[in-house]
Enzyme design. Structure first.
Site, PDB file in Angstrom:
ATOM      1  N   GLU A  75     -43.115   9.601 -19.739  1.00 46.57           N
ATOM      2  CA  GLU A  75     -42.706   8.599 -20.538  1.00 46.57           C
ATOM      3  C   GLU A  75     -43.462   8.814 -21.960  1.00 46.57           C
ATOM      4  O   GLU A  75     -44.744   8.754 -21.834  1.00 46.57           O
ATOM      5  CB  GLU A  75     -42.868   7.263 -19.949  1.00 46.57           C
ATOM      6  CG  GLU A  75     -42.309   6.153 -20.889  1.00 46.57           C
ATOM      7  CD  GLU A  75     -42.353   4.643 -20.525  1.00 46.57           C
ATOM      8  OE1 GLU A  75     -43.064   4.482 -19.562  1.00 46.57           O
ATOM      9  OE2 GLU A  75     -41.955   3.984 -21.372  1.00 46.57           O
ATOM     10  N   ARG A 118     -52.540  10.821  -6.938  1.00 48.65           N
ATOM     11  CA  ARG A 118     -53.069  10.768  -8.359  1.00 48.65           C
ATOM     12  C   ARG A 118     -54.170  11.316  -8.631  1.00 48.65           C
ATOM     13  O   ARG A 118     -55.195  11.212  -7.689  1.00 48.65           O
ATOM     14  CB  ARG A 118     -52.988   9.361  -8.979  1.00 48.65           C
ATOM     15  CG  ARG A 118     -51.786   8.460  -9.295  1.00 48.65           C
ATOM     16  CD  ARG A 118     -51.947   7.194  -9.874  1.00 48.65           C
ATOM     17  NE  ARG A 118     -52.084   7.190 -11.273  1.00 48.65           N
ATOM     18  CZ  ARG A 118     -51.130   6.953 -12.047  1.00 48.65           C
ATOM     19  NH1 ARG A 118     -49.741   7.086 -11.689  1.00 48.65           N
ATOM     20  NH2 ARG A 118     -51.259   6.942 -13.406  1.00 48.65           N
ATOM     21  N   LYS A 177     -52.490   5.425 -19.170  1.00 48.11           N
ATOM     22  CA  LYS A 177     -52.312   5.328 -20.825  1.00 48.11           C
ATOM     23  C   LYS A 177     -52.458   4.050 -21.048  1.00 48.11           C
ATOM     24  O   LYS A 177     -52.958   3.731 -22.499  1.00 48.11           O
ATOM     25  CB  LYS A 177     -50.712   5.805 -20.791  1.00 48.11           C
ATOM     26  CG  LYS A 177     -50.575   7.275 -20.637  1.00 48.11           C
ATOM     27  CD  LYS A 177     -48.999   7.640 -21.092  1.00 48.11           C
ATOM     28  CE  LYS A 177     -48.245   7.898 -19.789  1.00 48.11           C
ATOM     29  NZ  LYS A 177     -46.974   8.111 -20.033  1.00 48.11           N
TER      30      LYS A 177
END
Ligand code: ATP
Ligand code: MG
Length: 797
Positions: A283, A503, A513
């Site tokens: 994104e 992850r 982020k």
């Protein structure tokens, strides 16, 4: 009950007994799930008493890549093939796993497996030598022309094609040896990037030149198992995508077993030709971090491995958080890592198709327009109560959805919701929102739309539209499988294989982020590319190579076990890569004036310093003048035992030049300001003094060397696992994460280098020229120190 620490210690002991390297054993022991898997597999193999390194490496690889769907065959497999030593290489392991995963839990025809994995095939060293010689001979002309720029991977593949079950490491070693014999040692030119070769002739290696070419020597030393393991081997082939993907259970007791129909799969294969198709879907709401490098390693790497295609897809459904700056940065950094997207797409490219699907959903009774506020939706969800608008007539929803699209309904007054199962055990089936109204222009789609689809609605549909074969994502999406497949099922589209992996988390850092954004926005660091951050922009600026990042990803592999990777591991890969490629130079961070009293004031003498000491003959000049600079820490006015640097009456080597014998010093305000010494060349047969000093002479007699600024970094967070609650994580910030030394000096070799150039400053570490550099001010970032021991301060914190 033993403590966690004891368990880790005991596991580490067992891992060392199967021949794993200290670091590997330590990390494996610290990852709870992986530790469990590896211990279990060692027990299954009956090797808890220890075994040789090769067997240990195979067990290690098996612990993370043994096909999940064939788990019941594992004990037999490891006992019969690994413990007995019948299976010898990771290639054989890959072939065996591929076959096992096709059997799943069905009975296995072991003779077929032995055939497929080359069990019992013996490859002699003589056969390897001969096969390598044949390939080198066949490629001799190209090797002579391209020298060390030749793609060795191709040659390796050619050898392996003729000698399928040869040990990869042995083949590589033999190949490197024969190439060395043919070409001789590397020259300076061999270290320069091929396309820049002409422009760089005779100039010192600049920007990326000397640093991107790989050095054959270090590669030959790399026999660590991770290099040869294929982390992608366990994914099913695109043609096998007809199995049940998931079973969705409904609150009324019914179940939906979702799979591709033969017809949908055939349609899909017709479009892709059976190729692997993946996507990396960031994104654009921030800069990418090292966790995203893992995602790219999975998405791009898997497609590359099977000659497939990988999209770079901007998952841009939330215009409020997204920016063109982020879109541009992401493209730039993907290219920096060396990945080439097959196509760059945007979820917003499909807004028209997604809208069409929404209309179809409403018409089939699978979506409705809702008027509940966000709070009401939340409260109803908690009570598992359906929305009062859930059963409104289809016609009404169609009209209202059209009104939403035309912008005649206010923001927050209506949403489109999928008609799933509000009483389901899985909250991802609670009538998720498909569309919201937002009167916000979109960085890519402009102001064409005022309704925007949600992530849950968009992601799976765009995967289907792009004919993605493997939709690979991180574990937090696992619970969203149900809604992912439900939507593709009700719209009767093709369905990708979905697979989740852990992850990447790294100690002493945050990787999200949102948190990175906070550090940047509130000025805790100096921008998204601050070298203290594990953003890819920060790592690039710090001097880290893309290869080091990829090597880390390759070593940790693609597993489902969560855990933190220690920062040491990243540093290890950074060093290993830079060692091969960073030319050396002499420098002093805190200079102390050393006057060589027996030399005339206009003395100027050039000495040859080594670019790769002990490894190659290349040199660069350093100048000896009457005044030179040594490190302040290399002089003490009182000598002591075990101290080898300079002190009154003591002799030391000025590296590459000769002997200095200290004759006196000056002190002012308690601080030594100048040291006096006599210089003498080292005569043949003389034993050199023990202490060897780094030093910097004047570029011309009487002219001071140019000073530079050195930025030295320590960990950004004091704690190894950064706090996760509220704003507490900010308390863990290390106030000493940046030290700036402004008066450092070095040879002209460094002071003329362009931003991005990497060096090893002898004894001080690896450095990279920072973009803050101007013609009048050189700034160097320390990428990392030379040895891990220098980071000892990290331990225990
Ligand atoms: P963050 O939480 O850092 O904001 P994100 O998941 O929101 O990350 P996206 O831009 O949506 O970031 O991620 C793009 C891809 O990268 C996704 O497939 C996501 O799963 C993956 N990804 C993100 N963070 C990590 C990580 N730490 N390790 C591995 N993959 C990651
Ligand atoms: Mg996200």
């Amino acid at each position: 009950m033993t403590s966690r620490e004891d368990q880790e210690k005991e596991a580490e002991r067992i891992f060392l007994s199967i021949g794993l390297a200290q670091k590997t054993a330590e990390t494996a022991a610290s990852k709870k799930k992986f530790r469990g898997e590896l211990l279990e597999i060692i027990r299954e193999a009956g090797l808890d008493g220890g075994c040789d390194r090769a067997q240990g490496a195979l067990l290690y690889t098996s612990a993370s890549t043994f096909p999940d769907n064939a788990r019941s065959h594992r004990p037999h497999f490891v006992q019969e093939y690994i413990s007995t030593g019948k299976l010898k290489s990771s290639d054989q392991l890959d072939a065996a796993f591929k076959l096992l995963s096709s059997y799943g839990e069905q009975p296995v025809d072991w003779s077929k497996l032995e055939e497929a994995a080359g069990i019992g095939v013996v490859v002699t060293p003589a056969q390897i030598t001969e096969a390598v010689a044949n390939v080198v001979k066949a490629n001799e002309a190209q090797l002579l022309a391209d020298r060390y720029h030749m793609n060795v991977g191709k040659l390796l593949a050619a050898v392996k094609a003729s000698l399928k079950w040869a040990d990869g490491a042995k083949v590589k070693q033999e190949l490197d040896g024969q190439i060395l014999q043919l070409l001789g040692p590397k020259t300076e030119q061999d270290l320069v990037k091929p396309d820049k070769k002409k422009a760089k002739e005779k100039k010192p290696a600049k920007e990326n030149g000397a640093v991107t070419a790989k050095n054959a020597e270090t590669k030959a030393e790399d026999t660590e198992a991770w290099r040869h393991a294929d982390p992608y081997a366990f994914f099913p082939s695109p043609a096998d995508n007809n199995k049940v993907h998931t079973t969705v259970s409904f609150s009324d007791g019914t179940q939906l077993r979702i799979a591709n129909s033969a017809e949908k799969l055939a349609e899909h294969l017709k479009v892709t030709g059976g190729k692997v198709v993946t996507r990396f879907p960031p994104e654009p709401n921030g800069y990418l971090h090292i966790g995203h490098a893992k995602a790219m390693f999975v998405d791009f790497g898997f497609a590359e491995r099977y000659s497939g295609d990988c999209y770079l897809r901007f998952d841009d459904t939330n215009p409020e958080a997204e920016k063109q700056e982020y879109i541009d940065h992401i493209q730039d950094i993907v290219a920096w890592l060396g990945y080439k997207p097959w196509k760059v797409t945007y979820s917003s490219d499909y807004f028209a198709e997604l809208h069409e699907f929404a209309v179809q959903l409403i018409k089939s009774g699978n979506a409705y327009v809702d008027h509940q506020t966000a709070d009401e939706i939340k409260a109803y969800r908690e009570e598992r109560r359906p929305s009062p608008w859930r059963d409104r007539p289809i016609e009404e929803s169609l009209q209202l959805f059209e009104d939403m699209r035309r912008g005649v309904i206010d923001e927050g007054k209506a949403t489109l919701r999928m008609r799933m199962d509000p009483k389901n055990d899985n909250y991802n089936m609670f009538d998720l929102i498909a569309y919201r109204i937002k009167f916000t222009p979109h960085p890519h789609a402009g102001d064409a739309w005022c309704i925007y689809p949600s992530y849950d609605y968009t992601h799976c549909l765009v995967d289907a539209l792009e004919n993605i074969t493997h939709s690979l994502c991180t574990l937090e999406f696992e619970s969203r499988r149900a809604s992912y497949f439900w939507l593709l099922h009700v719209l009767d589209t093709y369905k990708p294989v979905v697979w989740e992996y852990a992850r990447l988390n790294i100690t002493h850092n945050v990787l999200s982020k949102r948190k990175l954004n906070r550090l940047v926005t509130d000025g805790f660091v100096h921008g998204w590319d601050d070298p203290r951050l594990l953003t890819l922009a920060g790592l690039r600026r710090r001097g880290v190579t893309p290869q080091a990042i990829k090597n880390l990803c390759q070593e940790i592999g693609i597993t489902r076990s969560d855990g933190e990777i220690h920062l040491h591991k990243l540093d290890h890969h950074i060093r290993a890569d830079l060692d091969a490629t960073s030319p050396r130079a002499l420098a002093v961070l805190e200079p102390l004036r050393l006057v060589l009293t027996n030399l005339p004031t206009d003395h100027f003498q050039a000495f040859d310093a080594k670019v790769f000491p002990g490894r190659a003959e290349d040199t660069y000049p350093v100048s000896l003048t009457r005044v030179v600079y040594i490190a302040a820490e290399d002089f003490r006015d009182v000598d002591s035992k075990g101290y080898f640097a300079l002190a009154p009456q003591k002799a030391c080597m000025l590296k590459y030049a000769g002997i200095v014998t200290c004759t006196g010093f000056e002190k002012s305000g308690g601080k030594v300001t100048e040291v006096h010494a006599e210089f003498n060349p080292l005569k043949e047969g003389d034993k050199p003094p023990k202490g060897v000093l780094s030093w910097v002479g004047q570029p011309a007699a009487g002219q001071e060397p140019t000073m530079f600024e050195a930025r030295l970094y320590d960990v950004l967070f004091k704690t190894s696992s950064v706090a996760d609650t509220g704003d507490e994580w900010l308390d863990d910030l290390n106030p000493g994460s940046l030290t700036v030394k402004t008066g450092a000096v070095s040879t002209p070799r460094i002071t003329q280098a362009a931003p991005g150039t990497r060096f090893q400053l002898e004894r001080l570490g690896y450095f990279c020229v920072d973009p803050d550099t101007t013609p009048s001010k050189l700034v160097l970032n320390r990428t990392c120190t030379l040895k891990e021991t220098n980071l000892a301060a990290l331990k225990g914190k």
